[in-house]
Scaffold this active site. Structure first.
Site, PDB file in Angstrom:
ATOM      1  N   LYS A   1       0.831  -1.060  -0.052  1.00  0.00           N
ATOM      2  CA  LYS A   1       0.005  -0.279  -0.232  1.00  0.00           C
ATOM      3  C   LYS A   1       1.733   1.294   0.084  1.00  0.00           C
ATOM      4  O   LYS A   1       1.604   1.166   1.074  1.00  0.00           O
ATOM      5  CB  LYS A   1      -1.177  -0.518   1.242  1.00  0.00           C
TER       6      LYS A   1
ATOM      7  N   SER B   1      -9.500   1.530   3.862  1.00  0.00           N
ATOM      8  CA  SER B   1      -8.435   2.052   2.264  1.00  0.00           C
ATOM      9  C   SER B   1      -7.852   2.015   1.587  1.00  0.00           C
ATOM     10  O   SER B   1      -7.317   2.247   0.780  1.00  0.00           O
ATOM     11  CB  SER B   1      -8.050   3.538   3.038  1.00  0.00           C
TER      12      SER B   1
ATOM     13  N   SER C   1      -9.496   0.022   7.553  1.00  0.00           N
ATOM     14  CA  SER C   1      -8.907  -0.318   6.181  1.00  0.00           C
ATOM     15  C   SER C   1      -8.822  -1.517   5.648  1.00  0.00           C
ATOM     16  O   SER C   1      -7.943  -1.916   4.611  1.00  0.00           O
ATOM     17  CB  SER C   1      -8.141   1.020   5.865  1.00  0.00           C
TER      18      SER C   1
HETATM   19  N1  GLN Z   1     -12.990   3.474   6.346  1.00  0.00           N
HETATM   20  C1  GLN Z   1     -12.567   4.516   7.917  1.00  0.00           C
HETATM   21  C2  GLN Z   1     -11.924   6.115   7.658  1.00  0.00           C
HETATM   22  O1  GLN Z   1     -11.838   6.715   6.593  1.00  0.00           O
HETATM   23  C3  GLN Z   1     -10.855   4.279   8.430  1.00  0.00           C
HETATM   24  C4  GLN Z   1     -10.158   4.282   7.401  1.00  0.00           C
HETATM   25  C5  GLN Z   1      -8.680   3.389   7.824  1.00  0.00           C
HETATM   26  O2  GLN Z   1      -8.792   2.579   8.221  1.00  0.00           O
HETATM   27  N2  GLN Z   1      -7.488   3.558   7.585  1.00  0.00           N
HETATM   28  O3  GLN Z   1     -10.907   7.099   8.954  1.00  0.00           O
END
Ligand code: GLN
Length: 486
Positions: free
Chosen positions: A79, A154, A178
């Site tokens: 990532k 994400s 994420s």
């Molecule tokens: N969807 C969550 C957010 O927008 C979690 C994102 C993540 O785990 N990086 O913060």
């Protein structure tokens, strides 16, 4: 014969060890597959073909010389929020376009030391803020099961790459869901480790008290192989746990009979899609048939997770993101003087969601509001953690849906941040409590979209989580399903 790009890491290692294939051959197969599919899927931000082939040649030489590290010759993707020495790292943001780190994240460096071949960097929501990869400044990744849908986020690129056969495994990061949510949307095995199990050094910070790097792969066994290499104390991260790491692989086949699995009633609520509930309940019945014992439990503060997270994570983000000022790295919009340069750089460099979080976080931390928001959220976080502490006095594991719905269509939730935030209702509590969560594919809805079950264990209980997950995968083949275009 199974295509090389469909092999699990476990099977690929067996073939590499038997000299049936070389690391260069395997790497070329993945690079070809990326060339063939990624125009459509848009999972990669950087494909580092020369870098990968060079690493693969080294791996073949090392093997010829008698080496046999745990991931020797295995092609993986990373990532783009994890720093990679000599390979551009953008975090999906314009503000870091062109930034090439001079060091690698510990998690990446440990995989490379174990022989991993890095294929490149994967798309993500900007600075890991989002649940769909639609917040990437560069591209929207498509869900390989239905290209009109999102892969989740994400770590959407990391999940799509695995299920499409563009990497044998990937690294993602999870702050509030994420790794697990894209794992569920793409039908792959995905682990958020305990906070502190894997070093955060070189993981570009979003919410420092929540961020965790973790593996996404085709099976629990593969996930265990990757975790084994990454886990453990790192003197460069003061929050990494100075504790021994169990032998996850050796523990996979241990007994699961008698494990008590808590089913929290707060996770089976209105708003969850019937197909998701049915598949998860069937998966729980499967755990029971393997000798585990479902027990109804309550995690009473579950409802507060969303508001708590959406104070704490933006508050930490607003502090962490202060470092992008156009002076030291990345984008610089030069206006001659300091303040206008800062303003123009940050104004142009950050996307809308990142700005929203910086504003929420700055507000929550400002004088006069700090106690009402940040202080209160920290107090509630403790209550949420205590819910888990109490539950784990009674049960060994907790089973829940990973997400309330299957993958949504591109554009469906982009105009409504709250709807997007609701994606995380089932993953946030474990993040706030710092405990590990594992997504296991457990079925499909009427549109052939994958459904995920989340297993949660006490902090540093990854071994139990993986053992139960492995037993489940020995008895089912949801994790072996692949999209039709395969
Ligand atoms: N969807 C969550 C957010 O927008 C979690 C994102 C993540 O785990 N990086 O913060």
């Amino acid at each position: 014969m199974t295509a090389l790009t469909d092999l699990t890491i476990t099977d690929a290692l067996a073939k590499l060890r038997a000299r049936d294939i070389s690391a260069v051959e395997l790497t070329r197969a993945y690079l070809d597959r990326i060339t063939q599919l990624d125009d459509q899927l848009q999972a990669w931000l950087t494909v580092a073909a020369d870098y990968a082939l060079n690493a693969a040649e080294q791996a073949d030489k090392a093997r010829a010389a008698g080496d046999d590290q745990p991931l020797l010759g295995i092609p993986m993707g990373i990532k783009d929020v994890l720093s990679t020495k000599g390979v551009e790292t953008t975090c999906g943001s314009k503000i870091l376009k062109g930034y090439t780190p001079v060091f690698s994240a510990t998690s990446v460096a440990r995989l490379e030391a174990a022989g991993m071949v890095m294929l490149g960097k994967l798309n993500m929501d900007e600075f890991a803020m989002g649940s769909s990869t639609e917040n990437s400044a560069f591209k929207v990744t498509r869900n390989p099961w239905d290209v009109s849908r999102v892969p989740g986020g994400s770590s959407g690129g990391s999940a799509a790459a695995v299920i499409a056969g563009m990497a044998a495994g990937t690294l993602g990061t999870d702050t509030g869901g994420s790794i697990r949510q894209p794992g569920a949307f793409c039908g792959i095995t995905a682990l958020k480790p305990s906070y502190g199990r894997v070093s955060r050094y070189g993981l570009v910070a979003f919410g420092s008290s929540l961020d965790c790097p973790g593996p996404l792969a085709r099976s629990v066994e593969d996930v265990a192989r990757i975790l084994q290499v990454m886990a453990g104390h790192d003197p460069l991260d003061a929050t990494s746990m100075p504790a021994d790491v169990p032998d996850y692989l050796a523990g996979l086949n241990g007994d699961v009979k008698g494990l008590k699995v808590g089913i929290p009633k707060e996770y089976f609520i209105e708003g969850i899609e019937p197909a998701v509930e049915q598949a998860v309940r069937a998966a729980i019945a499967q755990l029971e048939s393997l000798g585990m014992e479902p027990v109804e439990i309550s995690l009473p503060h579950t409802d507060y997770s969303l508001p708590t997270y959406y104070i704490i994570a933006p508050a930490e983000a607003s502090a962490n993101l202060a470092r992008y000022d156009g002076v030291r790295f990345g984008l610089r919009v030069d206006k001659g003087e300091m303040w206008p340069t800062y303003r123009a750089t940050r104004g142009e460099g950050f996307g809308a969601e990142v700005k929203r979080r910086i504003m929420i976080g700055t507000y929550a931390l400002s004088a006069g509001y700090y106690d009402a928001y940040y202080g209160k959220a920290q107090a509630v976080r403790t209550l949420i953690k205590q819910d888990f502490d109490k539950a784990f006095e009674q049960v060994d594991l907790i089973a829940t849906p990973t997400t309330p719905t299957t993958a949504f269509t591109i554009g469906e939730n982009t105009d409504d941040p709250l709807k997007m935030y609701l994606q995380d209702v089932f993953t946030l509590p474990a993040s706030l409590a710092g405990v590990p969560g594992l997504n296991l594919p457990c079925g499909f809805d009427g549109q052939n979209l994958p459904i995920g079950m989340q297993l949660i264990a006490p902090a540093f209980g990854e071994d139990v989580l993986l053992r139960a997950g492995h037993a489940y995968q020995q008895a089912t083949d949801w994790h072996k399903q692949q999209p039709a275009f395969h």
